[in-house]
Design an enzyme around this catalytic site. Sequence first.
Site, PDB file in Angstrom:
ATOM      1  N   TYR A  16      -0.258  -8.059   6.423  1.00 42.94           N
ATOM      2  CA  TYR A  16       1.227  -8.637   5.512  1.00 42.94           C
ATOM      3  C   TYR A  16       2.079  -8.895   7.548  1.00 42.94           C
ATOM      4  O   TYR A  16       2.815  -9.227   7.199  1.00 42.94           O
ATOM      5  CB  TYR A  16       1.500  -7.838   5.027  1.00 42.94           C
ATOM      6  N   ASP A  73       2.566   4.573  18.251  1.00 43.88           N
ATOM      7  CA  ASP A  73       1.523   5.257  16.647  1.00 43.88           C
ATOM      8  C   ASP A  73       2.696   5.997  16.012  1.00 43.88           C
ATOM      9  O   ASP A  73       3.662   7.545  16.773  1.00 43.88           O
ATOM     10  CB  ASP A  73       0.430   6.871  17.288  1.00 43.88           C
ATOM     11  N   TYR A 172       3.180  -0.747  -2.723  1.00 43.27           N
ATOM     12  CA  TYR A 172       2.319  -1.348  -3.655  1.00 43.27           C
ATOM     13  C   TYR A 172       2.463  -0.452  -4.986  1.00 43.27           C
ATOM     14  O   TYR A 172       2.699   0.894  -4.821  1.00 43.27           O
ATOM     15  CB  TYR A 172       0.407  -0.696  -3.254  1.00 43.27           C
ATOM     16  N   TYR A 182      -6.928   3.805  -5.678  1.00 46.35           N
ATOM     17  CA  TYR A 182      -5.995   4.279  -4.421  1.00 46.35           C
ATOM     18  C   TYR A 182      -5.368   6.000  -3.994  1.00 46.35           C
ATOM     19  O   TYR A 182      -4.989   6.135  -4.668  1.00 46.35           O
ATOM     20  CB  TYR A 182      -4.446   3.241  -4.781  1.00 46.35           C
ATOM     21  N   GLY A 221      -6.491  -9.628   1.202  1.00 42.80           N
ATOM     22  CA  GLY A 221      -7.591  -8.793   1.618  1.00 42.80           C
ATOM     23  C   GLY A 221      -7.835  -8.822   3.653  1.00 42.80           C
ATOM     24  O   GLY A 221      -8.493  -8.785   4.050  1.00 42.80           O
ATOM     25  N   SER A 222      -6.511  -7.597   3.692  1.00 41.84           N
ATOM     26  CA  SER A 222      -6.341  -7.198   5.047  1.00 41.84           C
ATOM     27  C   SER A 222      -7.412  -6.049   5.516  1.00 41.84           C
ATOM     28  O   SER A 222      -7.999  -5.952   5.008  1.00 41.84           O
ATOM     29  CB  SER A 222      -5.152  -6.431   5.752  1.00 41.84           C
ATOM     30  N   ALA A 224      -7.005  -3.634   7.350  1.00 42.05           N
ATOM     31  CA  ALA A 224      -6.344  -2.055   6.169  1.00 42.05           C
ATOM     32  C   ALA A 224      -7.026  -1.866   4.858  1.00 42.05           C
ATOM     33  O   ALA A 224      -7.991  -1.304   4.556  1.00 42.05           O
ATOM     34  CB  ALA A 224      -5.207  -1.609   5.996  1.00 42.05           C
TER      35      ALA A 224
HETATM   36  P1  NAI Z   1      -3.136  -4.297   8.244  1.00 43.00           P
HETATM   37  O1  NAI Z   1      -4.527  -3.337   9.042  1.00 43.00           O
HETATM   38  O2  NAI Z   1      -3.102  -5.386   8.685  1.00 43.00           O
HETATM   39  O3  NAI Z   1      -1.941  -3.428   8.584  1.00 43.00           O
HETATM   40  C1  NAI Z   1      -1.653  -2.161   9.113  1.00 43.00           C
HETATM   41  C2  NAI Z   1      -1.313  -1.244  10.074  1.00 43.00           C
HETATM   42  O4  NAI Z   1      -1.359   0.146  10.356  1.00 43.00           O
HETATM   43  C3  NAI Z   1      -2.505  -2.082  10.900  1.00 43.00           C
HETATM   44  O5  NAI Z   1      -2.108  -2.782  12.163  1.00 43.00           O
HETATM   45  C4  NAI Z   1      -2.508  -0.632  11.716  1.00 43.00           C
HETATM   46  O6  NAI Z   1      -3.002  -0.806  13.142  1.00 43.00           O
HETATM   47  C5  NAI Z   1      -1.643  -0.012  11.076  1.00 43.00           C
HETATM   48  N1  NAI Z   1      -1.194   1.297  11.761  1.00 43.00           N
HETATM   49  C6  NAI Z   1      -1.694   2.418  10.565  1.00 43.00           C
HETATM   50  N2  NAI Z   1      -1.724   3.508  11.269  1.00 43.00           N
HETATM   51  C7  NAI Z   1      -0.525   3.408  12.118  1.00 43.00           C
HETATM   52  C8  NAI Z   1       0.320   4.889  13.104  1.00 43.00           C
HETATM   53  N3  NAI Z   1      -0.428   6.069  12.761  1.00 43.00           N
HETATM   54  N4  NAI Z   1       0.614   3.697  14.050  1.00 43.00           N
HETATM   55  C9  NAI Z   1       1.500   2.064  14.159  1.00 43.00           C
HETATM   56  N5  NAI Z   1       0.669   1.684  13.217  1.00 43.00           N
HETATM   57  C10 NAI Z   1      -0.472   1.638  12.623  1.00 43.00           C
HETATM   58  O7  NAI Z   1      -2.727  -4.540   6.428  1.00 43.00           O
HETATM   59  P2  NAI Z   1      -1.896  -4.656   5.428  1.00 43.00           P
HETATM   60  O8  NAI Z   1      -2.530  -4.724   4.112  1.00 43.00           O
HETATM   61  O9  NAI Z   1      -0.956  -6.136   5.874  1.00 43.00           O
HETATM   62  O10 NAI Z   1      -1.373  -3.391   5.560  1.00 43.00           O
HETATM   63  C11 NAI Z   1       0.424  -3.568   5.844  1.00 43.00           C
HETATM   64  C12 NAI Z   1       1.787  -2.751   5.307  1.00 43.00           C
HETATM   65  O11 NAI Z   1       1.096  -3.859   3.065  1.00 43.00           O
HETATM   66  C13 NAI Z   1       1.096  -0.899   4.461  1.00 43.00           C
HETATM   67  O12 NAI Z   1       1.754  -1.204   4.367  1.00 43.00           O
HETATM   68  C14 NAI Z   1       0.195  -1.444   2.840  1.00 43.00           C
HETATM   69  O13 NAI Z   1       0.374  -0.176   2.564  1.00 43.00           O
HETATM   70  C15 NAI Z   1       1.059  -2.861   2.349  1.00 43.00           C
HETATM   71  N6  NAI Z   1       0.163  -3.250   1.186  1.00 43.00           N
HETATM   72  C16 NAI Z   1      -0.820  -4.083   1.130  1.00 43.00           C
HETATM   73  C17 NAI Z   1      -1.696  -4.475  -0.150  1.00 43.00           C
HETATM   74  C18 NAI Z   1      -2.855  -4.937   0.620  1.00 43.00           C
HETATM   75  O14 NAI Z   1      -3.460  -5.365  -0.910  1.00 43.00           O
HETATM   76  N7  NAI Z   1      -2.928  -5.053   1.633  1.00 43.00           N
HETATM   77  C19 NAI Z   1      -1.421  -4.303  -1.053  1.00 43.00           C
HETATM   78  C20 NAI Z   1       0.504  -3.945  -1.212  1.00 43.00           C
HETATM   79  C21 NAI Z   1       1.328  -3.415  -0.033  1.00 43.00           C
END
Ligand code: NAI
Length: 286
Positions: A16, A73, A172, A182, A221-222, A224
């Site tokens: 995202y 971080d 979420y 989850y 489907g990211s 994470a």
């Molecule tokens: P993503 O993998 O693209 O993003 C997560 C990012 O967090 C990664 O780039 C990772 O390197 C970074 N990260 C993790 N720990 C960290 C830290 N300590 N310091 C700095 N960066 C850190 O995955 P996504 O799914 O796009 O996640 C983005 C947001 O969207 C998150 O808050 C997630 O919970 C939320 N979200 C995702 C959904 C999904 O189905 N993918 C649904 C609803 C919310």
Amino acid sequence: RGKRAFIAGVADDNGYGWAIAKALAAAGAEIIVGTWVPALNIFETSLRRGKFDGSRRLPNGSLMEISKVYPLDAVYDTPEDVPEDVKTNKRYAGCSNWTVKEVAESVKNDFGSIDILVHSLANGPEVTKSLLETSRRGYLAAISASSYSFVSLLQHFLPIMNPGGASISLTYIASERTIPGYGGGMSSAKAALESDTKVLAFEAGRKGQIRVNTISAGPLGSRAAKAIGFIEKMIDYSYSNAPLQKELLADEVGNTAAFLVSPLASAVTGSVVYVDNGLNTMGLAV
Ligand code: NAI
């Protein structure tokens, strides 16, 4: 002058954070990102080698430019907070100034100010465990990386945010309704993030005329999400049961984020906005 956005949590072109960066770039904003230290090397190498060029393409045909990538971080606020084993870890040792306070200082030195702060990061080391099986350490780690990280980012960036600016995070529905799978305290972390959205909207609104909202996004489907293990099932479930039976595109979340941080949403703050094809409204799977 165009707006400047700092986006925390971009490490590839699937999540995202990337989609939000693109939507903001398409709307004319300057993009700077914060990338998790252990993921920095591969992200910068991939960017440099053109691996993301296809997905950098904006609607007007140009490629999204990222003015600067900062190592970050978000579980550490200052250098004093960093434990010895992390400091000396080879994935961190070659990098510097990646705690939240230092990144905010670096952005201030390099750019002076920002208008938009995006939090698109989460981490829960025990996410695959049920809450009943979650350790205190795992639970607190989830809250630290996924909820307090936003408090800390806003705390440190607010002083360099121009009045009228806005921040956004990603949440979420597991915060409000039980989503088995989850786990690890991630549902708790999202509940905290949503509650904090309201309190921080008040505090940052009064202090700096900054708006604070969060997007409750449907499944994507990211990287994470794949680590959680049941994302394909959630995507299928949504497709079958949501009012809108279509794939949820990351760009749809990106576009909503762009709206929410823009002057078009100048009276919207403290809100949870659902971008999930309407799935949250259903009480019965049909
Ligand atoms: P993503 O993998 O693209 O993003 C997560 C990012 O967090 C990664 O780039 C990772 O390197 C970074 N990260 C993790 N720990 C960290 C830290 N300590 N310091 C700095 N960066 C850190 O995955 P996504 O799914 O796009 O996640 C983005 C947001 O969207 C998150 O808050 C997630 O919970 C939320 N979200 C995702 C959904 C999904 O189905 N993918 C649904 C609803 C919310």
